[in-house]
Design an enzyme around this catalytic site. Sequence first.
Site, PDB file in Angstrom:
ATOM      1  N   ASP A 235       0.850  -1.187   0.000  1.00  0.00           N
ATOM      2  CA  ASP A 235       0.000   0.000   0.000  1.00  0.00           C
ATOM      3  C   ASP A 235       0.888   1.240   0.000  1.00  0.00           C
ATOM      4  O   ASP A 235       0.698   2.161   0.778  1.00  0.00           O
ATOM      5  CB  ASP A 235      -0.932   0.000   1.214  1.00  0.00           C
ATOM      6  CG  ASP A 235      -2.058   1.027   1.077  1.00  0.00           C
ATOM      7  OD1 ASP A 235      -2.247   1.556  -0.038  1.00  0.00           O
ATOM      8  OD2 ASP A 235      -2.728   1.319   2.079  1.00  0.00           O
ATOM      9  N   ASN A 264      -5.638  -0.845  -3.890  1.00  0.00           N
ATOM     10  CA  ASN A 264      -5.763   0.148  -4.973  1.00  0.00           C
ATOM     11  C   ASN A 264      -5.344  -0.372  -6.339  1.00  0.00           C
ATOM     12  O   ASN A 264      -4.848   0.375  -7.175  1.00  0.00           O
ATOM     13  CB  ASN A 264      -4.960   1.411  -4.642  1.00  0.00           C
ATOM     14  CG  ASN A 264      -5.319   2.004  -3.304  1.00  0.00           C
ATOM     15  OD1 ASN A 264      -4.454   2.164  -2.446  1.00  0.00           O
ATOM     16  ND2 ASN A 264      -6.578   2.314  -3.102  1.00  0.00           N
TER      17      ASN A 264
END
Length: 325
Positions: A235, A264
């Site tokens: 991340d 993401n």
Amino acid sequence: MVKEHGDSPRRPAGNNQGAFRERSSPVRDHSSPFREQSAKSVRSTSHSGKNSDAGSVKNIVSRRQALLSAVGPVATSLVMPAQASDFDPGFYSDWAYIQPSDILPYIFENSAQGDAGAVIAAFDAFGEYYPMYKCGDEKGQILERLVKQVQPKVVLELGSFLGYSAIRIARTLPPGAKLITIEAKKENAAVATQAIARAGYADRVQVLDGRLAADALPEVSRLLKGGSVDMIYLDHFKDCYLPDLKQMEAQGLLHANTMVVADNVVYPGAPGFLEYVDSSMGRYKTYLEPAKFEYDQKWKPDWVPQEDAISVSVFQFQLSNKEDC
């Protein structure tokens, strides 16, 4: 200097926290892990709960434009205040956010030492007014479920930011397990260290700071004496997901069945990453856990929460030193 975890940061005494009131609410973002990326770099998929063909990244990656055709660049320069139906403007006068350490007084006032749940709740409440880069509750629950599933002895996180995900991982670890987390910015790592300690996990989390992941990974191998990790959480900078994963493979940090969890991967996307870990390539068995993008930009009148996902990839084999990874 980072305070010892027993030393609680305090709000300024007197004048009803006047020192906080002097600051304005719009603030500059101190560690954006997102870079402006076009929808062209975004990858999307779905997950039915099983490693089926429907969950194969390669089979449905062509759907990304239909899913994300309206996606634009991610705002990275300013962290703006949220606007919600229960919006309390007095929050900004009491709790300004100018630098990363400004979150600590709020966390300490709203949690007791060792109460990880209260620390996480304080992060989430603060984030309602100052949206920040943390995985958030929806993804945090997914992350905790995966940790419980793996029961890892060693977890490696790339991208600590202020320690939110590290706390969620740490509170789910089995007895005797540990987390090593890497944060490039020292000021962020200092906050993460105190937040982790406040949650009661200073003994099971080691923060490596001041270096990009690629530069810190050799130290991870030294700390593990050449050993490997059971779970990896990505991340950090999205452009670095793929090269850093390849470096970890080359260093022998992955063993068969190491789980690589990456946030993401749909929005804003991690260039080349999903193609590399796609099940059809044989290196990993991969599926996606759909979730909303956590950086909710409520101050934008036309903002629509973005579809995102966490990828879950299980390493299938140990690469030889001669193989080009």
